[in-house]
Write a protein that holds these residues in place. Structure first.
Motif, PDB file in Angstrom:
ATOM      1  N   LEU A  24      -1.570  -4.794   3.701  1.00 47.89           N
ATOM      2  CA  LEU A  24      -2.844  -3.851   3.551  1.00 47.89           C
ATOM      3  C   LEU A  24      -3.689  -3.979   4.583  1.00 47.89           C
ATOM      4  O   LEU A  24      -4.646  -3.613   4.649  1.00 47.89           O
ATOM      5  CB  LEU A  24      -3.274  -4.118   2.186  1.00 47.89           C
ATOM      6  N   ASN A  60      -4.937  -7.626  -0.828  1.00 46.25           N
ATOM      7  CA  ASN A  60      -3.854  -8.221   0.206  1.00 46.25           C
ATOM      8  C   ASN A  60      -4.102  -9.747   0.377  1.00 46.25           C
ATOM      9  O   ASN A  60      -2.844 -10.350   0.402  1.00 46.25           O
ATOM     10  CB  ASN A  60      -4.439  -7.564   1.615  1.00 46.25           C
ATOM     11  N   LEU A  71      -9.152  -3.448  -1.269  1.00 43.86           N
ATOM     12  CA  LEU A  71      -7.848  -3.449  -0.658  1.00 43.86           C
ATOM     13  C   LEU A  71      -7.619  -4.867   0.156  1.00 43.86           C
ATOM     14  O   LEU A  71      -6.446  -5.513   0.135  1.00 43.86           O
ATOM     15  CB  LEU A  71      -7.341  -2.463   0.163  1.00 43.86           C
ATOM     16  N   VAL A 118      -0.489   4.188   1.281  1.00 39.26           N
ATOM     17  CA  VAL A 118      -0.765   3.242   0.302  1.00 39.26           C
ATOM     18  C   VAL A 118      -1.845   4.254  -0.588  1.00 39.26           C
ATOM     19  O   VAL A 118      -2.927   4.513  -0.094  1.00 39.26           O
ATOM     20  CB  VAL A 118      -1.592   1.713   0.809  1.00 39.26           C
TER      21      VAL A 118
END
Length: 157
Positions: A94, A52, A48, A129
């Protein structure tokens, strides 16, 4: 378990690749987890973070190069940028996922122990998410084979 080795565009979701550290799979015994929770969390956060960075810079070269060779061959940075257009437009941050523990709904390990799938979500505000990561073992590392990331309204307790 059948696993696709390319990025898949889904509504509010996108496909990518992820490395996972080498760890011998635990034998399947009743309720024993297939993947140790803190290790799975580290892998999820690692991927993640790469997504991001790509979202904020518009450059997905590192994410692609960080993945398995098959993933990189199937997904050039321009294709990945296209797949992440909706999340980028939404300005989904994120970074919060680095400090909030993910809820892992499912872990799958292939019969050969060479492919792993981690599915779940990170309970963030104002939107959760979701993630669905497919990783392949290469030597002592786990590399991203496929990814889906999206956002959805928080789940009521």
């Amino acid at each position: 378990m059948t696993i696709r080795r390319a990025a898949l565009a889904l509504p509010l979701a996108f496909a990518l690749a992820l490395p996972v550290a080498a760890q011998e799979p635990a034998p399947e015994t009743g309720d024993a987890p297939l993947v140790e929770a803190s290790y799975a969390t580290a892998l999820i956060r690692d991927v993640l973070a790469a997504v991001n960075h790509g979202n904020w810079t518009g450059n997905y070269t590192v994410l692609r190069d960080y993945a398995a060779p098959d993933f990189a061959a199937a997904n050039d940075p321009t294709r990945l940028a296209g797949l992440f257009t909706a999340i980028r437009a939404e300005r989904l941050d994120l970074l919060q996922a680095m400090v909030v523990d993910p809820v892992i709904l499912q872990t799958d390990l292939s019969d050969s122990g060479q492919e792993m799938r981690l599915t779940g979500y990170v309970p963030l505000q104002p939107r959760h998410v979701s993630f669905d990561l497919v990783l392949g073992r290469e030597g002592r590392r786990w590399l991203l084979l496929g990814i889906s990331v999206g956002a959805f309204a928080p789940i009521e307790p």
